[in-house]
Design a protein around this motif. Structure first.
Motif, PDB file in Angstrom:
ATOM      1  N   GLU A  44     -27.396 -24.329 -46.542  1.00  0.00           N
ATOM      2  CA  GLU A  44     -26.208 -23.603 -46.076  1.00  0.00           C
ATOM      3  C   GLU A  44     -26.018 -22.257 -46.776  1.00  0.00           C
ATOM      4  OE1 GLU A  44     -24.192 -24.157 -43.721  1.00  0.00           O
ATOM      5  OE2 GLU A  44     -24.214 -26.283 -43.222  1.00  0.00           O
ATOM      6  N   GLU A  45     -26.216 -22.218 -48.096  1.00  0.00           N
ATOM      7  CA  GLU A  45     -25.909 -21.021 -48.864  1.00  0.00           C
ATOM      8  C   GLU A  45     -27.104 -20.584 -49.693  1.00  0.00           C
ATOM      9  OE1 GLU A  45     -22.451 -22.371 -51.094  1.00  0.00           O
ATOM     10  OE2 GLU A  45     -21.158 -21.277 -49.723  1.00  0.00           O
ATOM     11  N   ASN A  46     -27.240 -19.268 -49.856  1.00  0.00           N
ATOM     12  CA  ASN A  46     -28.282 -18.780 -50.752  1.00  0.00           C
ATOM     13  C   ASN A  46     -27.788 -18.888 -52.192  1.00  0.00           C
ATOM     14  OD1 ASN A  46     -26.595 -16.521 -51.285  1.00  0.00           O
ATOM     15  ND2 ASN A  46     -27.559 -15.319 -49.670  1.00  0.00           N
ATOM     16  N   GLU A  47     -28.633 -18.512 -53.132  1.00  0.00           N
ATOM     17  CA  GLU A  47     -28.316 -18.694 -54.549  1.00  0.00           C
ATOM     18  C   GLU A  47     -27.047 -17.955 -54.958  1.00  0.00           C
ATOM     19  OE1 GLU A  47     -30.547 -18.389 -58.914  1.00  0.00           O
ATOM     20  OE2 GLU A  47     -31.511 -17.578 -57.117  1.00  0.00           O
ATOM     21  N   GLU A  48     -26.914 -16.719 -54.525  1.00  0.00           N
ATOM     22  CA  GLU A  48     -25.751 -15.922 -54.913  1.00  0.00           C
ATOM     23  C   GLU A  48     -24.453 -16.533 -54.399  1.00  0.00           C
ATOM     24  OE1 GLU A  48     -24.009 -11.335 -54.460  1.00  0.00           O
ATOM     25  OE2 GLU A  48     -25.919 -11.888 -53.531  1.00  0.00           O
ATOM     26  N   LYS A  49     -24.428 -16.918 -53.126  1.00  0.00           N
ATOM     27  CA  LYS A  49     -23.216 -17.495 -52.539  1.00  0.00           C
ATOM     28  C   LYS A  49     -22.863 -18.829 -53.189  1.00  0.00           C
ATOM     29  CE  LYS A  49     -23.358 -15.355 -47.958  1.00  0.00           C
ATOM     30  NZ  LYS A  49     -23.454 -15.595 -46.494  1.00  0.00           N
ATOM     31  N   LEU A  50     -23.876 -19.631 -53.468  1.00  0.00           N
ATOM     32  CA  LEU A  50     -23.610 -20.929 -54.083  1.00  0.00           C
ATOM     33  C   LEU A  50     -22.993 -20.759 -55.466  1.00  0.00           C
ATOM     34  CD1 LEU A  50     -23.956 -24.023 -53.790  1.00  0.00           C
ATOM     35  CD2 LEU A  50     -26.124 -23.775 -55.011  1.00  0.00           C
TER      36      LEU A  50
ATOM     37  N   VAL B 256     -28.045 -33.053 -50.266  1.00  0.00           N
ATOM     38  CA  VAL B 256     -28.593 -32.175 -49.226  1.00  0.00           C
ATOM     39  C   VAL B 256     -27.431 -31.545 -48.471  1.00  0.00           C
ATOM     40  CG1 VAL B 256     -30.047 -32.029 -47.172  1.00  0.00           C
ATOM     41  CG2 VAL B 256     -30.622 -33.660 -48.992  1.00  0.00           C
ATOM     42  N   ASP B 257     -27.394 -30.226 -48.450  1.00  0.00           N
ATOM     43  CA  ASP B 257     -26.332 -29.475 -47.785  1.00  0.00           C
ATOM     44  C   ASP B 257     -26.951 -28.563 -46.713  1.00  0.00           C
ATOM     45  OD1 ASP B 257     -23.931 -28.342 -47.128  1.00  0.00           O
ATOM     46  OD2 ASP B 257     -23.737 -27.154 -48.968  1.00  0.00           O
ATOM     47  N   SER B 258     -26.973 -28.953 -45.482  1.00  0.00           N
ATOM     48  CA  SER B 258     -26.329 -30.155 -44.980  1.00  0.00           C
ATOM     49  C   SER B 258     -27.238 -30.877 -43.988  1.00  0.00           C
ATOM     50  CB  SER B 258     -25.016 -29.793 -44.268  1.00  0.00           C
ATOM     51  OG  SER B 258     -25.284 -29.103 -43.057  1.00  0.00           O
ATOM     52  N   LEU B 259     -26.920 -32.156 -43.759  1.00  0.00           N
ATOM     53  CA  LEU B 259     -27.657 -32.929 -42.772  1.00  0.00           C
ATOM     54  C   LEU B 259     -27.465 -32.346 -41.378  1.00  0.00           C
ATOM     55  CD1 LEU B 259     -29.418 -35.413 -42.183  1.00  0.00           C
ATOM     56  CD2 LEU B 259     -27.324 -36.773 -41.999  1.00  0.00           C
ATOM     57  N   SER B 260     -26.286 -31.782 -41.137  1.00  0.00           N
ATOM     58  CA  SER B 260     -26.013 -31.181 -39.825  1.00  0.00           C
ATOM     59  C   SER B 260     -26.969 -30.036 -39.517  1.00  0.00           C
ATOM     60  CB  SER B 260     -24.567 -30.681 -39.783  1.00  0.00           C
ATOM     61  OG  SER B 260     -23.668 -31.729 -40.097  1.00  0.00           O
ATOM     62  N   VAL B 261     -27.269 -29.224 -40.526  1.00  0.00           N
ATOM     63  CA  VAL B 261     -28.192 -28.105 -40.332  1.00  0.00           C
ATOM     64  C   VAL B 261     -29.607 -28.599 -40.073  1.00  0.00           C
ATOM     65  CG1 VAL B 261     -29.325 -26.166 -41.488  1.00  0.00           C
ATOM     66  CG2 VAL B 261     -26.856 -26.442 -41.660  1.00  0.00           C
TER      67      VAL B 261
END
Length: 217
Positions: A60-66, A124-129
């Protein structure tokens, strides 16, 4: 039966001390309910409180956003990574080339990296993706089963799951919810003109879990 405590305030007492070791857990809710933070806290608490290695896979998110999203918690993610207590991966799936998440998790270099790290906990973020980007492997349900099996990695694994509607009554359940061992639902309720978050456990195999709705901060 061996349990894996989450260390998340108030939760373990509702589930007989923690998740069943080796189980697959779905954390589900609408956008903005704090699912990703919950998943990462499960990994961080494992490292800081229980000396368990944790793997967080962020689609869902790259390193910076996370890192920005968790900066207010003072978890010192960089130090945990540097000390070899947690491993964070940021996969880039290219469905336009025919690649899907199962292809990625089975790449020799990824399998080798995870095998050497030997995580006790996985989120795991996310199963939906990954279900969205995955090819069907003998039908949708079979595809979901394979995704969960491939990403569980012989650990106690938490999958973030997105849903379009909130609340309990009239909720339409997805194939993912039938397959996993446990489901934790974070949702909002309107209390005195203010939306507040609540947590409920709608399923947890081999566990006499609490059946109510509980405030969750």
């Amino acid at each position: 039966m061996e349990r894996v405590p989450t260390g998340i305030n108030g939760l373990d007492g509702l589930i007989e001390g923690g998740f069943v070791k080796g189980s697959s857990v779905l954390i589900t809710g609408i956008p903005g309910t704090g699912k990703s933070i919950f998943a990462l806290q499960y990994i961080v608490n494992g490292a800081r409180l229980y000396n368990e290695k944790g793997l967080f896979i962020s689609f869902e998110e790259n390193e910076e956003k996370l890192k920005n999203s968790v900066s207010r918690f003072n978890w010192d993610i960089d130090k945990l990574v540097e000390d070899g207590k947690i491993l964070i991966l940021y996969p880039e799936i290219k469905p336009e080339t025919g690649e899907d998440p199962i292809d990625w998790i089975n790449k020799p270099e990824i399998k080798d990296l995870i095998s050497k790290f030997k995580p006790n906990r996985v989120a795991v973020d996310s199963l939906s993706v990954i279900t969205h980007y995955s090819r069907e492997h003998g039908g949708y349900r079979r595809g979901v089963q394979l995704l969960i099996k491939n990403f569980q990695l012989n650990a106690t694994t938490l999958f973030v799951h997105e849903r379009e509607t909130d609340g309990i009554g009239g909720t339409r359940y997805t194939q993912e919810e039938f397959i996993v061992d446990a489901i934790i639902h974070i949702h909002y309720a309107l209390i005195a003109d203010t939306f507040k978050r609540f947590l409920s456990i709608s399923k947890m195999r081999s566990t006499n879990h609490a059946k109510g709705m509980y405030p969750f901060k």
